[in-house]
Motif scaffolding. Sequence first.
Motif, PDB file in Angstrom:
ATOM      1  N   ILE A  39       0.859  -1.180   0.000  1.00  0.00           N
ATOM      2  CA  ILE A  39       0.000   0.000   0.000  1.00  0.00           C
ATOM      3  C   ILE A  39       0.899   1.235   0.000  1.00  0.00           C
ATOM      4  CG2 ILE A  39      -1.684   1.332   1.316  1.00  0.00           C
ATOM      5  CD1 ILE A  39      -2.895  -1.307   2.227  1.00  0.00           C
ATOM      6  N   LYS A  56      -5.587  11.593  -0.996  1.00  0.00           N
ATOM      7  CA  LYS A  56      -6.414  10.390  -1.132  1.00  0.00           C
ATOM      8  C   LYS A  56      -6.305   9.841  -2.543  1.00  0.00           C
ATOM      9  CE  LYS A  56     -10.657  13.049  -1.753  1.00  0.00           C
ATOM     10  NZ  LYS A  56     -12.020  13.241  -1.310  1.00  0.00           N
ATOM     11  N   ASN A 122      -7.729   1.697  -2.353  1.00  0.00           N
ATOM     12  CA  ASN A 122      -7.055   1.752  -1.051  1.00  0.00           C
ATOM     13  C   ASN A 122      -5.577   2.105  -1.180  1.00  0.00           C
ATOM     14  OD1 ASN A 122      -9.314   0.996   0.545  1.00  0.00           O
ATOM     15  ND2 ASN A 122      -9.053  -1.108  -0.165  1.00  0.00           N
TER      16      ASN A 122
END
Length: 147
Positions: A39, A56, A122
């Motif tokens: 991630i 984001k 994500n």
Amino acid sequence: MPIETKFAIVAGLVLIVAIVGLIWKARTGRSKQVAGGEIIDLREIGATKNGQPVTKFGERVTFLQFSSEMCTQCKQTARLFHELEEHTPDVLHIEVDITNRLDLASKFNILQTPTTLVLDHNGRITSRIGGAAKPETIQDELGSFHI
């Protein structure tokens, strides 16, 4: 050494280089799936968009493009992603110049520019595109993400 032998050696080397070049060109711009991708931490990347820090990921997919100052294909690739971003609201394109960010080049194993990491909503790396992304590759990547 006879001239014929020298000519044969040069011709053989040219043929080998041509074959390697064709193989490289065929593989460039294609997507490679990443199993168990990490991630991405947007703070670590330090990317900005329109002068503001990116905080984001895209709702559907994020294309994280690593570029460099002297890369001509990077500008073409960024333009392609920018057009896609304008017409697809759930897609985000982030471009990071790694000219002075060798830490990122090392961490993400960036060996050529442009290199684009494809991230899910994500921020998990799902695939990577080495070289200038082909439009059909981008469409294939978009098709693999569903909301």
